[in-house]
Enzyme design. Structure first.
Site, PDB file in Angstrom:
ATOM      1  N   ASP A  32       0.830  -1.199   0.000  1.00 14.02           N
ATOM      2  CA  ASP A  32       0.000   0.000   0.000  1.00 14.02           C
ATOM      3  C   ASP A  32       0.870   1.257   0.000  1.00 14.02           C
ATOM      4  OD1 ASP A  32      -2.105  -1.743   0.264  1.00 14.02           O
ATOM      5  OD2 ASP A  32      -2.823  -0.950   2.170  1.00 14.02           O
ATOM      6  N   ASP A  33       0.338   2.323  -0.564  1.00 13.72           N
ATOM      7  CA  ASP A  33       0.817   3.705  -0.407  1.00 13.72           C
ATOM      8  C   ASP A  33       1.905   4.154  -1.378  1.00 13.72           C
ATOM      9  OD1 ASP A  33      -0.940   3.611   1.691  1.00 13.72           O
ATOM     10  OD2 ASP A  33       0.553   3.894   3.271  1.00 13.72           O
ATOM     11  N   HIS A  83      -5.870   2.824  -4.566  1.00 13.97           N
ATOM     12  CA  HIS A  83      -5.811   3.090  -3.124  1.00 13.97           C
ATOM     13  C   HIS A  83      -6.236   4.542  -2.861  1.00 13.97           C
ATOM     14  CE1 HIS A  83      -4.676   1.800   0.845  1.00 13.97           C
ATOM     15  NE2 HIS A  83      -3.644   2.626   0.976  1.00 13.97           N
ATOM     16  N   HIS A  87      -5.071   9.248  -0.590  1.00 15.37           N
ATOM     17  CA  HIS A  87      -5.027   8.491   0.676  1.00 15.37           C
ATOM     18  C   HIS A  87      -6.088   8.996   1.657  1.00 15.37           C
ATOM     19  CE1 HIS A  87      -3.125   6.308   4.145  1.00 15.37           C
ATOM     20  NE2 HIS A  87      -2.868   5.459   3.164  1.00 15.37           N
ATOM     21  N   HIS A 171       3.766  -2.058   3.288  1.00 16.38           N
ATOM     22  CA  HIS A 171       3.703  -0.676   2.801  1.00 16.38           C
ATOM     23  C   HIS A 171       5.035  -0.319   2.156  1.00 16.38           C
ATOM     24  CE1 HIS A 171       0.527  -0.914   5.817  1.00 16.38           C
ATOM     25  NE2 HIS A 171      -0.063   0.070   5.164  1.00 16.38           N
TER      26      HIS A 171
END
Length: 202
Positions: A32-33, A83, A87, A171
């Site tokens: 993620d991210d 995603h 955020h 992440h």
């Protein structure tokens, strides 16, 4: 945040994907991210070393900043999921705002997969987003971003309840880098030794 979601949570949100039903000897590693310069490239190097594939739930703003990393993710056989662009925390956002930010991501890349940032999403947002996306949660959250957890503890979290069909979250961010790279390498070594394939989420 739970490293292993309780059964009740899965029962309350049955339309979300918490693990993958599979007849194969495989697990599903996700990130993620990102993409993040200096981190995502190290992740890709490790995945290549172990002949593993993964799914990257990217932020639209990071894809826009680093399109070469998006291209490398795809060229090397991995998948990209939405995603959101910025955020967004679903619990602190209206459904209209959340849906717009999710759609803004699509200007950078089209995907049929979605993961809510922080794992926080309202029922109204689920109803809107699942019309276009498969919403992917997780069975194991590595906790790699938690500075109070050591790299060894992070690895242990990933391996403790790993089973076929598990979805593991890392992440690819600067904050998580140290724990993530150590735990990822340990997980990839374990899977290689056990003959477990690391696959993309379709």
């Amino acid at each position: 945040m739970f490293s292993h979601p309780p059964a009740l949570l899965k029962q309350l949100y049955p339309s979300l994907v918490w693990e993958i039903e599979t007849s194969k000897k495989e697990v599903f590693i996700t990130f993620d991210d990102g993409p993040t310069v200096g981190v995502t490239d190290k992740v890709l190097d490790l995945l290549k070393q172990f002949n593993a594939n993964a799914t990257f739930f990217c932020l639209g703003k990071n894809i826009k900043r680093h399109p070469f990393l998006k291209d490398r993710i795809l060229v090397e056989g991995h998948k990209i999921g939405n995603h959101t662009y910025n955020h967004l925390n679903g619990w602190k956002s209206s459904t209209v705002e959340y849906s717009k930010d999710t759609q803004l991501f699509e200007e950078e890349y089209h995907s049929a997969l979605f993961r809510p940032p922080y794992g926080k999403i309202k029922r109204s947002q689920i109803a809107a987003i699942k019309k276009k996306y498969r919403i992917i949660m997780w069975s194991i959250l590595s906790m790699d971003y938690n500075k109070s957890i050591s790299p060894e503890e992070c690895k242990a979290i990933c391996l403790k309840k790993l089973q076929l069909g598990s979805i593991v979250v890392f992440h690819d961010s600067k904050k998580a880098e140290k724990n993530m790279l150590f735990a990822l390498k340990g997980l990839l070594k374990y899977c290689q030794n056990q003959g477990i394939k690391c696959s993309v989420i379709e």
